[in-house]
Structures are given as C-alpha cells and as structure tokens.
Write an enzyme that holds these catalytic residues in place. Structure first.
Site, short mmCIF file in Angstrom:
data_model
loop_
_atom_site.label_atom_id
_atom_site.label_comp_id
_atom_site.label_asym_id
_atom_site.label_seq_id
_atom_site.Cartn_x
_atom_site.Cartn_y
_atom_site.Cartn_z
NE ARG A 188 37.96 43.62 50.38
CZ ARG A 188 37.30 43.73 48.57
NH1 ARG A 188 36.42 42.51 47.91
NH2 ARG A 188 37.21 45.32 48.10
CG ASP A 205 37.14 47.90 43.28
OD1 ASP A 205 37.09 47.66 42.47
OD2 ASP A 205 36.64 46.95 44.90
#
Length: 535
Positions: free
Chosen positions: A171, A455
C-alpha cells in the site's frame, strides 16, 4: 548523469535525503528515472484531482449533497464488463495481515499464516525518509530469502518457507502526500508514485519469478478519475520495465464517502489491473465527518467507539461494496480487526468474541476475506471464514447479493446512528490522538493504544470529531456543556498530565493536534502538517 549523492541521478532528479548503506539498491537509476517519468506525465493531473476534492467539499458545505454520477450511469448499467480474472496468489484472501514494512514486522507478517499481507507504506507507516527507502529494501530481502532481525533483547526472527508465506500487497501513500526528499525539475514528487516506483522496480520481477506479481492496495481515492490516474501510472511502469500489461493488480480501498458513490466506476477504470475493493471502514468514518463537517446536527457522529458497522449508513456502504465487487468478478475484502492481545485474559476473551462477531457478519454478508492487525487474530478470522465459505477460496460466484439496492440517501443517513456525544468520548479522542501523534512524529505509524492497534485513521476521526463539535456548537449529552475551543485546550493539558512520560514529551504532538483540531480552517489531512514537523 551526476553523482552528487552517491547515486546515479537522471537529469532533473535530486535526492535530498541521506543515502545510507544499501540505499542505492532501491534508489537505482531505473527507479529514479521511472519516478521522473511518472512525475512529468501525471503530477499535473494529480494536483488537479486534489483541487477537485476541495471543490466538491465546498459544494457540500453550500448544501449540495453527494450522489451517484449521471455522466457515468452507462458504466453502472452495462452488465457486460467485468474486471480481469483473479491473479495468482489473489484467489484466496480469507485472512490478510496488515502492518508496516519495518524488518521485524515484515518477518512476523510473512510468518503469520495469513493468505495475504498488506505491506503498508501508508497509514500504519510514516513517511520518514528511512521508512520510504528501507520498506522496499526489506521487501526485497524478504523476496530474496535473506531477511533476518535480532531484537535488542537478543531474540532472533527468521522467515518460514517461501511457499507458506502470504501474498505481498503493497500500500503506497495516498495522492495527497508529497515526497519532499525526491525532487524532479525542482518540484516535490508524489508520495504515491515514489512508493509505487521504488517497490515496483526493485521487486516486480522477483514477484513474477515466484509465480505471483506486483500487487497493490490503493488508498484514499475520492473519484474514478483518480483511479484512472493510477491505471495510467501502471501502464507507464509496465512498459518501462517490459512487463506485460495487466501484470499489476490493484485492490482499491473504498475509504472515502465520495468514492462510495463511484465504486463501479473505480473498478471500471482499473478493470485490466483490478483485483477488488476493500471496506476501509475507519478512514471511511473519518471521510463522512470530514465531508459533511459543516452541515449541522444531521451529520454529527456520536462518540467514535459507539459507531458500529451495523448502523444504517455503514451497513449500506458495506453491502453496496460486496454487491459491486461480485457483480464485476472482483474480490470484496472486509475491514480491520484492530485488537491486539493483552496480559488481561478477560480483555482477551472479550476481544476475541468481538472479532468473531465482526468477521461472522462480514463473511455472512459475502465478503471474501478480511483484515487483522496481529498474528494472534489470524486463526480466529480463518475459523469464521472457513465455516461460512465451506472450503471455497472466495464467495464471488456464490454470493452475488442481487438483493442489495442502495440509494444515495442511505449512504448519507448519519442522523439515524444511535449514540451521543459525551465528555468521556471527547476526552478519549484527545487521549488517542495525542498518543498516536507523539509516536507518529518519531517515525512509527502503527501504535498499540488501549489494546488496539491504531493507525492514522483513528487520529483523523478523533481530531475531526472535535473540530466538527466545536464548529457546530455541540452540547455534551452527559454535562450539557457546549464543546468550545477553550474547553478543548483545557482538556488537552489535563489529558497530557495523565499520560506516561513528561509533559514536554508531547509538545510536538500537542502543537500538531491543535493545528488540526481547533484551528478555524480545517486541515484536509493531519499527516500534512505532521510531515512538515517530522525530522
């Protein structure tokens, strides 16, 4: 070519970050040349896409609601097209690990027993220069079978056999983030294109030689035109390396509210390179708050921890995602189970029960797999999906979800969400955001807080809720007080006094938090000012 940094630099390319041992393996002439080509051909369109985002939010603020696009109706109503067949290593995605690409996590993720690993250069990572270069270097060592790690305590980490390792899906950063350490013609480059190119040049052929391919997760897109931009980058890169078109495959995270109205169009734009969509639910909640932040009481989201995936607007989003994917032959991947093991067995028991319930809902709804943040959750997720899939690798053909029909109003139905805004929720948002930002600014983007692996999405939700509450003069349900800037400033100091460490340890985190939570103007992403503060 010049050699001012110990690298062979193509014309017009400048690297301002330090070049450490082995960095030249990743910052190769071919990789830097690809970055330069992508920048020159695509960066103008990237900047136009970011401007289009701002214009869309301005229209919403003025009273215009999001909706399905009339100009792309023909794409949605055409039953004939499907995405490319599932690529090798992507047929079975029942359980996917997620995590940053530091050396220890790379080994643990590849030893986890999951079917795939989201190797994260985005929200579970930080764009510190060392992470930008060493992430793809660690993946290179992993693919070469040479990676190892010894902790400061002397614990050794090594890989299991290659045929037992998950499929790697990288990603890169979102379109909004720049890379200030690589300049092309004097301009900062795109973090997205830098992450993509550095991994692709170093590792694409290694993946192909393993019988798989260079696979990616694409984050935070807001329109099909942004997907088209990625598709063009893939075409350019495959030509540059002499790799057949369609070798790259991408799973797009549907984690913004605007993208939820363009799921089919996003698949269509990437159809030769597409492998599915993912329900990036925490960033999605952030985007809902962000997009409708000025629209008053109907769009006030209650305390973050009370918003479950079963509330109407979240339910509509996930069901539409499964229906869209399976209609077009693509994989539908569920959201994150963020729980991490605790020393408290009662906490663990409750966590495993919640994960089981969450994954059971996803698998029953038709998702083909889901994410976990810790290896200890892999088996639980597998058990649920195995029970419901009955040994099959996915549900694309079996659960077409033709019963699903979602209207625009359902995706926007925030006011039906049960729950309240409370003083405890406000304090929790401050607590989590400060703890996360403190760690993020030191170079680590995946942070264990209160038995959850957090996150950037969590911090984004937290600060956006506070900004929205101040802007809309929200009253706390338990005290009757109106949320104000002065109240938040007072609470920030109170929370810092209760956190571990010295108050001065939180100076940079506090300054960043206040810049994005209480300022008059709303910052599109907290990672932008945080990146400027990062050493």
């Amino acid at each position: 070519m010049s050699d001012t940094t110990g690298l062979e630099l193509p014309e017009g390319v400048e690297v301002t970050g330090p070049v450490k041992e082995r960095y030249a393996e990743i910052l190769s002439p071919q990789a830097l040349e690809l970055i330069a080509t992508l920048h020159r051909e695509l960066n103008g369109r990237r900047l136009e896409a970011l401007t289009a985002r701002e214009e869309r939010v301005a229209k919403v603020a003025a009273g215009e609601d999001l909706g399905f696009l009339e100009e792309t109706r023909s794409v949605r109503e055409d039953p004939s097209w499907k995405v490319a067949p599932l690529a090798p290593g992507l047929e079975d995605r029942r359980v996917e690990m997620t995590g940053p690409t530091d050396r220890k996590m790379t080994i643990n993720a590849l030893n986890s027993g999951a079917k795939a690993w989201l190797a994260d250069q985005e929200d579970a990572n930080t764009p510190m220069w060392e992470n930008v270069v060493e992430g793809p270097l660690n993946l290179k060592d992993a693919l070469d079978g040479t990676i190892d790690f010894t902790s400061p305590e002397g614990k050794e980490y090594k890989l299991v056999e290659a045929d037992k390792q998950p499929t790697i899906i990288v990603r890169p950063r979102g379109w909004h983030l720049p890379e200030k350490h690589i300049l092309v013609d004097g301009e900062e480059t795109s973090g997205s294109l830098v992450d993509f190119a550095l991994y692709f040049v170093a590792n694409a052929q290694k993946q192909i030689d393993r019988g798989k391919g260079p696979y990616f997760y694409l984050p935070k897109m807001e329109s099909h035109k942004e997907a088209r931009l990625w598709n063009d980058a893939f075409v350019i890169a495959q030509d540059a390396l002499g790799i057949p078109q369609g070798t790259i495959r991408a799973t797009c995270l549907i984690e913004t509210l605007p993208a939820a109205f363009e799921m089919e169009e996003i698949l269509y734009e990437l159809r030769d390179h597409s492998s599915g969509l993912n329900a990036g639910r925490w960033d999605y909640l952030f985007s809902v708050i962000k997009t409708y932040r000025t629209r008053g009481a109907d769009y006030i989201v209650p305390d973050r921890n009370t918003v479950t995936m079963t509330v109407p607007f979240m339910r509509a989003y996930t069901e539409l995602l499964v229906r869209t994917c399976h209609k077009r032959g693509a994989s539908a991947i569920g959201g994150m189970a963020a729980f991490i093991p605790s020393k408290d067995e009662a906490v663990n028991t409750a966590a495993y029960e919640k994960v089981t319930d969450d994954k059971t809902r996803e698998a029953t709804d038709g998702f083909d797999g889901s994410w976990v943040a810790h290896p200890a959750m892999v088996e639980t997720c597998f058990t649920v999906f195995d029970d419901i899939l009955g040994g099959k690798p996915n549900q694309i053909e079996d659960k077409q979800r033709e019963d699903v029909s979602v209207e625009a109003a359902q995706l926007l139905d925030v006011k039906s969400t049960p729950g309240e805004v409370t003083s405890a929720g406000l304090r929790s948002n401050i607590d989590v955001a400060l703890q996360y930002l403190r760690t993020w600014l030191t170079g680590r983007g995946a942070v264990g807080i209160h038995n959850l692996m957090e996150d950037a999405a969590t911090a984004e939700i937290s600060r956006s809720q506070i900004w929205q509450q101040i802007k809309n003069e929200v009253k706390l349900a338990d005290t009757g007080e109106t949320v104000t800037k002065d109240m938040v400033l007072k609470l920030v100091d109170e929370v810092i006094a209760e956190l571990p460490g010295e108050a001065s340890d939180y100076d940079d985190a506090k300054a960043t938090f206040l810049e994005v939570a209480v300022a008059d103007d709303y910052a599109a992403f907290l990672t932008l000012p945080a990146y400027e503060r990062m050493a």
